[in-house]
Design a protein around this motif. Structure first.
Motif, mmCIF file in Angstrom:
data_model
loop_
_atom_site.group_PDB
_atom_site.id
_atom_site.type_symbol
_atom_site.label_atom_id
_atom_site.label_comp_id
_atom_site.label_asym_id
_atom_site.label_seq_id
_atom_site.Cartn_x
_atom_site.Cartn_y
_atom_site.Cartn_z
ATOM 1 N N ASP A 192 -4.643 77.563 -32.559
ATOM 2 C CA ASP A 192 -5.747 78.414 -32.978
ATOM 3 C C ASP A 192 -5.416 78.989 -34.347
ATOM 4 N N VAL A 193 -5.972 78.398 -35.409
ATOM 5 C CA VAL A 193 -5.616 78.827 -36.764
ATOM 6 C C VAL A 193 -6.299 80.130 -37.155
ATOM 7 N N LEU A 194 -7.325 80.547 -36.411
ATOM 8 C CA LEU A 194 -8.006 81.789 -36.760
ATOM 9 C C LEU A 194 -7.118 83.005 -36.503
ATOM 10 N N ARG A 195 -6.230 82.903 -35.507
ATOM 11 C CA ARG A 195 -5.367 84.035 -35.163
ATOM 12 C C ARG A 195 -3.905 83.786 -35.468
ATOM 13 N N ASN A 196 -3.483 82.529 -35.401
ATOM 14 C CA ASN A 196 -2.075 82.198 -35.595
ATOM 15 C C ASN A 196 -1.932 81.118 -36.652
ATOM 16 N N GLY A 197 -0.991 81.252 -37.526
ATOM 17 C CA GLY A 197 -0.673 80.181 -38.441
ATOM 18 C C GLY A 197 0.091 79.087 -37.728
ATOM 19 N N PRO A 198 0.267 77.925 -38.362
ATOM 20 C CA PRO A 198 0.986 76.820 -37.722
ATOM 21 C C PRO A 198 2.390 77.203 -37.253
ATOM 22 N N SER A 199 3.144 77.920 -38.084
ATOM 23 C CA SER A 199 4.513 78.265 -37.705
ATOM 24 C C SER A 199 4.528 79.232 -36.525
ATOM 25 N N GLN A 200 3.554 80.161 -36.483
ATOM 26 C CA GLN A 200 3.497 81.096 -35.370
ATOM 27 C C GLN A 200 3.150 80.372 -34.070
ATOM 28 N N THR A 201 2.186 79.432 -34.145
ATOM 29 C CA THR A 201 1.817 78.670 -32.956
ATOM 30 C C THR A 201 2.989 77.841 -32.457
ATOM 31 N N GLU A 202 3.682 77.177 -33.367
ATOM 32 C CA GLU A 202 4.827 76.368 -32.955
ATOM 33 C C GLU A 202 5.900 77.239 -32.314
ATOM 34 N N GLY A 203 6.066 78.466 -32.832
ATOM 35 C CA GLY A 203 7.021 79.387 -32.234
ATOM 36 C C GLY A 203 6.641 79.758 -30.812
ATOM 37 N N LEU A 204 5.336 79.983 -30.577
ATOM 38 C CA LEU A 204 4.872 80.288 -29.222
ATOM 39 C C LEU A 204 5.154 79.135 -28.272
ATOM 40 N N LEU A 205 4.932 77.918 -28.735
ATOM 41 C CA LEU A 205 5.176 76.741 -27.902
ATOM 42 C C LEU A 205 6.663 76.576 -27.608
ATOM 43 N N ARG A 206 7.502 76.815 -28.612
ATOM 44 C CA ARG A 206 8.942 76.676 -28.407
ATOM 45 C C ARG A 206 9.467 77.739 -27.447
ATOM 46 N N LEU A 209 3.881 67.630 -26.756
ATOM 47 C CA LEU A 209 4.873 68.409 -26.038
ATOM 48 C C LEU A 209 5.861 67.486 -25.322
ATOM 49 N N SER A 210 7.140 67.640 -25.622
ATOM 50 C CA SER A 210 8.157 66.831 -24.958
ATOM 51 C C SER A 210 8.450 67.336 -23.554
ATOM 52 N N SER A 211 8.184 68.615 -23.290
ATOM 53 C CA SER A 211 8.381 69.209 -21.961
ATOM 54 C C SER A 211 7.117 69.956 -21.563
ATOM 55 N N PRO A 212 6.068 69.217 -21.197
ATOM 56 C CA PRO A 212 4.760 69.845 -20.989
ATOM 57 C C PRO A 212 4.583 70.542 -19.648
ATOM 58 N N ALA A 213 5.564 70.422 -18.728
ATOM 59 C CA ALA A 213 5.356 70.915 -17.369
ATOM 60 C C ALA A 213 5.033 72.407 -17.328
ATOM 61 N N GLY A 214 5.566 73.185 -18.273
ATOM 62 C CA GLY A 214 5.361 74.627 -18.241
ATOM 63 C C GLY A 214 4.128 75.111 -18.966
ATOM 64 N N LEU A 215 3.288 74.203 -19.476
ATOM 65 C CA LEU A 215 2.126 74.642 -20.248
ATOM 66 C C LEU A 215 1.173 75.477 -19.409
ATOM 67 N N ALA A 216 0.906 75.028 -18.184
ATOM 68 C CA ALA A 216 -0.074 75.726 -17.351
ATOM 69 C C ALA A 216 0.367 77.148 -17.045
ATOM 70 N N SER A 217 1.664 77.342 -16.830
ATOM 71 C CA SER A 217 2.156 78.670 -16.470
ATOM 72 C C SER A 217 2.526 79.528 -17.674
ATOM 73 N N SER A 218 2.433 78.981 -18.877
ATOM 74 C CA SER A 218 2.847 79.720 -20.074
ATOM 75 C C SER A 218 1.864 80.808 -20.476
ATOM 76 N N GLY A 219 0.613 80.687 -20.035
ATOM 77 C CA GLY A 219 -0.421 81.628 -20.438
ATOM 78 C C GLY A 219 -1.065 81.304 -21.767
ATOM 79 N N LEU A 220 -0.527 80.321 -22.490
ATOM 80 C CA LEU A 220 -1.036 80.011 -23.824
ATOM 81 C C LEU A 220 -2.413 79.351 -23.785
ATOM 82 N N VAL A 221 -2.716 78.652 -22.691
ATOM 83 C CA VAL A 221 -4.036 78.025 -22.574
ATOM 84 C C VAL A 221 -5.096 79.095 -22.325
#
Length: 475
Positions: free
Chosen positions: A191-205, A222-234
């Protein structure tokens, strides 16, 4: 007696639940508490088994049924268990001794009296059917398929395989069949409206998802996508799960900053976020009105627009896309737009790796008649909202010509007489892409100036199959 592997037990249980509830397999995998106690390796195996069984259900039942005596009836739970092991024997290349032994234990857990039957059936599948699938796979690799090989290797109904060959050609159809049961790419956009690319990548990491930048801007696999659903980021829209092909289509169709766009077929709003994100990366958001006929989806899309920071520039309207050429329209839909983007309802044959229910749920009459008629009606109606000099984009996630080129031809010979086809790469979005992304899009381009994303699909870059055509209104 062999010890039953936890992953196979959970897979069989989830398949039984999917059958009883008529649920989408991916929804179950994402939300089921049965997955919580499994490690990442077992979770991956459960996912492979469940999606594979659903995708190949008809083929698996044919193999199982061919080794049952006439009139035999399988208890549903027993069939679920046999399907898991049959998938492993035919399509996952699990050693036959392991697949048969585990299959017998799966059946024993469902009904101990059926264990002997399971042993007999699975041994015959291993001895007779598995070599037949392997021979067919070898012929596809060599480019010398025999009749029925594509359907057998992909796990599709024969009629669907014939349609894919007619639409894509024999060579591409062989390649699609060989990769049909591979995992879909776990891509996300930011979401570039609220987060820049580096900030988004940091959230994913920090969520442990191990992101790697793709060729498209603000996009990761994502090399380890299993935690995406529980991360809250979606839920917060900091990460938007969507295939790279979908992101490419949205980028090409993205509106000019400050312009107006009508999106027809908004669904839950994923493409809306992608379109606005691409526009923002090019200088600013656009004024978007989005149409969806399903009121529940409209409510969900509105909620997502609020969370993504887009509610001030996006209006979500419940309306039938076939009725956009009338006079009594809501104010958000009246007038003309600089760009109209039709994301048409379709068979979904380009997303079968992501939505495995598709292949055996489709009916030939729907693909050949009902869907193209609806798509043409929507495209023709939406065309009335394009200003002179504006552009009209038509997209599907289908591999089939009936829904793609045939609809385009029918439109241009009918209500589209005032429109001229243009290469989607002449739209502003393409020129704003970095060099590597433009090369990726070039690999998707066809000789007739349309986009077929499946042309760039490969083992190292799994892509859904989207179609895109663009037109300019000349009068």
């Amino acid at each position: 007696m062999a010890r039953l592997a936890p992953a196979r037990r959970v897979a069989s249980q989830l398949l039984a639940e999917q059958r009883r509830r008529d649920a989408r397999a991916r929804d179950l995998l994402r939300t089921s508490e049965r997955m919580d106690g499994l490690d990442e390796r077992d979770r991956a195996l459960v996912t492979r088994l469940v999606l594979g069984v659903v995708a190949c259900s008809g083929r698996l039942d044919e193999a199982i049924g061919s080794h049952l005596s006439h009139g035999s009836h399988l208890e549903p739970r027993v069939r679920d268990a046999l399907r898991v092991s049959c998938l492993e024997l035919l399509y996952l290349r699990t050693p036959s001794a392991v697949a048969v032994s585990q299959g017998v234990e799966l059946v024993r857990a469902a009904n101990p009296r059926a264990a002997g039957l399971a042993n007999a059936v699975l041994r015959r599948v291993a001895r007779e059917d598995a070599p037949r699938v392997e021979d067919a796979r070898s012929r596809l690799v060599a480019g010398t398929p025999a009749a029925g090989d594509i359907a057998l290797v992909a796990g599709w109904p024969q009629w669907l395989a014939d349609e894919v060959v007619a639409s894509c050609g024999m060579g591409p159809a062989c390649a699609l069949a060989l990769r049909a049961l591979e995992p879909a790419g776990p891509y996300v956009a930011g979401d570039v409206l609220r987060n820049g690319p580096s900030q988004t990548e940091g959230l994913l990491r920090r969520a442990g998802l191990s992101p790697r930048q793709t060729l498209l801007p603000v996009s990761w696999i994502l090399s380890s996508p299993a935690g995406l659903a529980s991360s809250g980021l979606v839920e917060t829209c900091d990460a938007v799960p969507c295939d790279l092909a979908s992101q490419a289509v949205a980028w090409l169709c993205s509106p000019e900053p400050g312009s107006s766009l009508l999106e027809v077929g908004q669904g839950r709003g994923t493409k809306t976020i992608l379109l606005q994100s691409a526009a923002a990366q090019r200088g600013g958001t656009a004024r978007v009105s989005a149409v969806e006929v399903d009121q529940a989806k409209v409510r969900l899309a509105r909620s997502r627009m609020e969370r993504a920071g887009l509610s001030d520039v996006t209006r979500c309207v419940c309306w039938d896309g076939r009725e956009l050429d009338g006079e009594s329209l809501p104010s958000a839909l009246s007038g003309e737009f600089d760009r109209v983007f039709v994301d048409a309802p379709c068979s979904g044959t380009g997303t079968m790796r992501r939505h495995p229910e598709t292949a055996w749920a489709l009916e030939p009459a729907s693909v050949r008649d009902a869907l193209p008629a609806m798509q043409l009606a929507i495209l023709s109606s939406a065309a009335a909202r394009v200003r002179v000099g504006g552009t009209l984009c038509y997209a599907t996630c289908s591999l089939l010509k009936e829904e793609d080129e045939a609809v385009v031809d029918a439109f241009l010979s009918g209500n589209g007489a005032g429109f001229s086809p243009v290469d989607p790469r002449t739209l502003g979005g393409y020129g704003s892409l970095p060099t590597g992304a433009r090369q990726l899009v070039d690999a998707m381009a066809t000789d007739d100036a349309t986009i077929r994303t499946a042309r760039a699909d490969s083992e190292g870059l799994p892509l859904d199959g989207h179609f895109l055509a663009a037109f300019r209104r000349v009068r």
